[in-house]
Design a protein around this motif. Structure first.
Motif, mmCIF file in Angstrom:
data_model
loop_
_atom_site.group_PDB
_atom_site.id
_atom_site.type_symbol
_atom_site.label_atom_id
_atom_site.label_comp_id
_atom_site.label_asym_id
_atom_site.label_seq_id
_atom_site.Cartn_x
_atom_site.Cartn_y
_atom_site.Cartn_z
ATOM 1 N N ALA A 158 0.835 -1.201 0.000
ATOM 2 C CA ALA A 158 0.000 0.000 0.000
ATOM 3 C C ALA A 158 0.868 1.250 0.000
ATOM 4 O O ALA A 158 1.844 1.348 0.747
ATOM 5 C CB ALA A 158 -0.919 0.003 1.226
ATOM 6 N N GLY A 159 0.525 2.178 -0.884
ATOM 7 C CA GLY A 159 1.276 3.422 -1.005
ATOM 8 C C GLY A 159 2.401 3.375 -2.006
ATOM 9 O O GLY A 159 3.038 4.391 -2.287
ATOM 10 N N ARG A 160 2.650 2.179 -2.599
ATOM 11 C CA ARG A 160 3.762 2.041 -3.542
ATOM 12 C C ARG A 160 3.316 1.377 -4.854
ATOM 13 O O ARG A 160 4.154 0.894 -5.604
ATOM 14 C CB ARG A 160 4.899 1.229 -2.929
ATOM 15 C CG ARG A 160 5.506 1.873 -1.692
ATOM 16 C CD ARG A 160 6.749 1.119 -1.243
ATOM 17 N NE ARG A 160 7.317 1.686 -0.033
ATOM 18 C CZ ARG A 160 8.449 1.283 0.538
ATOM 19 N NH1 ARG A 160 9.135 0.287 -0.017
ATOM 20 N NH2 ARG A 160 8.894 1.837 1.639
ATOM 21 N N THR A 161 2.032 1.363 -5.120
ATOM 22 C CA THR A 161 1.517 0.722 -6.326
ATOM 23 C C THR A 161 1.386 1.739 -7.466
ATOM 24 O O THR A 161 1.452 2.952 -7.247
ATOM 25 C CB THR A 161 0.152 0.084 -6.071
ATOM 26 O OG1 THR A 161 -0.815 1.128 -5.821
ATOM 27 C CG2 THR A 161 0.210 -0.860 -4.881
ATOM 28 N N LEU A 162 1.172 1.221 -8.664
ATOM 29 C CA LEU A 162 0.964 2.109 -9.807
ATOM 30 C C LEU A 162 -0.277 2.958 -9.612
ATOM 31 O O LEU A 162 -0.282 4.150 -9.949
ATOM 32 C CB LEU A 162 0.842 1.287 -11.094
ATOM 33 C CG LEU A 162 0.631 2.086 -12.393
ATOM 34 C CD1 LEU A 162 1.792 3.054 -12.623
ATOM 35 C CD2 LEU A 162 0.481 1.137 -13.575
#
Length: 240
Positions: A212-216
């Protein structure tokens, strides 16, 4: 459009999407939603496994198939032109796959239509990606699909060199330039890198998950928020 053709088109449209509303089908077929409701009910009565209902949407049940599709001349022209253009700007593996797919399409066309396609007065000259950049793009795309962390040497627009450990999230095409959207471990933030400015790529021998927070999707939301949700008349690649 004859009703038989419309019924066939409804099945084709539904099979190509996870969910199709009556309003969307009506717009595509240039008929009223009421006509779509009636046609879908008739198809269901004939045994076509269309699931769903009015007001929700429709989808095709599993296990249903149709004979190979026939294309109109304009559809075949569009596919041939798109394949020719895309082959110049895709990585080698996808360019080959596109060519093979078009060969299959050509093999099922009538001889007269095939001749029309082969003599189209529209040509996409071979002035696309440099071979080295195309190979880089393939490496990045495959790492994105496998969620492999990469070590890249990058030269930015000011000609400064840095080494980054990145999570490749997606490859974006901007007309003449490809960029890699990534989570950069060195910056602890999202970054975009021009593929033609990546000097070398090496696997980091580890993978990343959908954190969470690092996805496309997170990156796209961040960009949208930064731009104020406004659409630009000319898209520009966000470059690291």
């Amino acid at each position: 459009m004859r009703r038989a053709d419309r019924l066939f088109s409804i099945v084709q449209l539904i099979r190509g999407r996870r969910l199709s509303t009556a309003a969307w089908l009506a717009e595509r077929l240039e008929v009223s939603p009421r006509t779509v409701y009636r046609d879908v009910a008739d198809l269901q009565h004939q045994g076509v496994p269309i699931e769903g209902e009015a007001g929700v949407g429709y989808r095709l049940g599993r296990g249903f198939d149709l004979p190979p599709l026939m294309f109109t001349l304009d559809e075949a022209r569009a596919l041939a032109m798109a394949t020719q253009m895309a082959s110049q700007w895709l990585d080698p593996a996808l360019a080959l796959a596109a060519s093979d797919a078009m060969s299959r399409v050509m093999s099922v066309l009538p001889a007269s239509m095939r001749a029309e396609i082969e003599h189209m007065p529209i040509v996409a000259p071979g002035s696309g990606l440099e071979p080295a950049v195309a190979r880089q793009l393939q490496t990045l795309r495959e790492a994105t699909q496998k969620r492999e962390v990469l070590q890249i040497d990058y030269e930015d627009l000011r000609n400064q060199h840095t080494t980054r450990a990145v999570w490749p999230l997606g490859c974006f095409y901007w007309g003449t330039v490809w960029t890699l959207a990534a989570w950069c471990e060195n910056r602890s933030d999202f970054r975009s890198f021009r593929v033609d400015r990546i000097r070398s790529i090496a696997p980091a021998d580890r993978r990343f998950g959908a954190r969470a927070g690092r996805t496309l999707a997170d990156m796209l939301r961040q960009v949208s928020a930064r731009e104020g949700g406004k659409r630009h008349t000319k898209a520009e690649p966000p470059i690291s």
